[in-house]
Design a protein around this motif. Structure first.
Motif: not given
Length: 307
Positions: A128-136, A272-275, A245-249, A279-286
């Motif tokens: 039932r999950v049509r697309a999966l993404a992860t952040v950190s 996909h890289w966030i320059e 989609l895998i999003v990592q810092g 790891h924790v920056d992706l929790y809340d840093r705008p």
């Protein structure tokens, strides 16, 4: 964006969630995203941040507290059970299928930190999950066994397993559930023991930056053997042909875990890289969350498009 408090069942345990809807929904059912929180988090922290931001982009989203934690039910409190965490994510999908605002054929999943690994395990077996993404995203079992950066002395987890075994025996004789602290007592200890990863984790969870009174500060000792013998990334190849989609810092201590999952995944997949983000920056840093949400919006818009 509108938020509603909701509850739903997961294997007999009542889970508490926040359902986010766009300000203007119209009458057509919406694509939806289940958002799972990190291992010590609650829905009011980073999971709620991403859920709210994605609702502003036109998705129905559901952030919720895992069983045994936050406002959700389950005893003993502070149990981290990988099998239950996977079941919780599937239960959240089930709940969304009952909502009239949601198109049940267009549901995706976003896992942050530990829920990245749990999300892989959940999506692998739930079509039932049509697309999966992860952040950190991390495999919390591998993280326990090897440490965040993969360099932990094997004796560490063996000592933790000894403590878990002793706790289970004590509980069989009537003792209360034994627990261990998730974080050191001070920021200085956190930075000394865990480097940037440990220090930033302490800063997020134990200071005004991200602290929440219901966020887990200790886990039961019986969580240890459950976690240490789990393998969330094992079936990542089963997600295909659904998109991943895998999003990592680029500065994350855990980035190698995202690379491992990506290497074993099958197409269609994207790392996909966030320059400059840890790891924790992706929790809340705008400055880092913003680009991550942009990428997630692009991904879920395509992955959850009407057929």
């Amino acid at each position: 964006m509108n938020r509603t408090d909701v509850t739903f069942d997961s294997a007999g345990i009542s889970l508490a969630g926040h359902l986010f809807l766009p300000e203007r929904c119209g009458t057509a059912p919406l694509p939806a995203v289940v958002v799972g929180h990190p291992g010590t988090g609650v829905k009011e922290q980073t999971a709620g941040t991403y859920a709210a931001r994605l609702a502003e982009r036109g998705f129905a989203t559901l952030a919720f507290d895992a069983a045994y934690q936050g406002e959700s039910g389950g005893l003993p409190r502070g149990l981290e059970d990988p099998a239950q965490r996977v079941e919780d994510l599937k239960a959240a999908v089930s709940y969304l299928t009952t909502r009239p605002e949601v198109d049940p054929g267009r549901i995706g999943m976003l896992g942050i930190c530990a829920s990245g690994g749990y999300g892989i395990a959940a999506a692998a077996g739930d079509h039932r999950v049509r697309a999966l993404a992860t952040v950190s995203g991390v495999d919390v079992g591998r993280q326990f066994r090897e440490g965040a950066d993969g360099t932990q002395d094997p004796a560490v987890v063996q000592a933790m397993l000894d403590a878990a075994a002793a706790a289970r025996t004590a509980e069989a004789h009537g003792a209360p559930a034994g627990t261990f602290p998730v974080f050191p007592a001070t920021a200085e200890e956190a930075w000394a023991a865990g480097g940037r990863h440990g220090g930033e984790g302490y800063e997020y969870y134990c200071t005004d930056r991200g602290r929440h009174p219901r966020s887990a500060t200790e886990f039961t000792l019986s969580s240890i053997d459950r976690i240490a013998t789990s393998d969330q990334f094992r079936f990542v190849g089963m997600i295909a042909p659904r998109p991943l989609l895998i999003v990592q810092g680029t500065e994350a201590a855990t980035k190698h875990l995202g690379e491992l999952a990506f290497a074993d995944a099958r197409e269609p997949k994207e790392l996909h890289w966030i320059e400059g983000a840890s790891h924790v920056d992706l929790y809340d840093r705008p400055q880092h969350v913003g680009p991550a949400v942009d990428k997630l919006t692009e991904f879920f818009t395509a992955g959850l498009a009407a057929e």
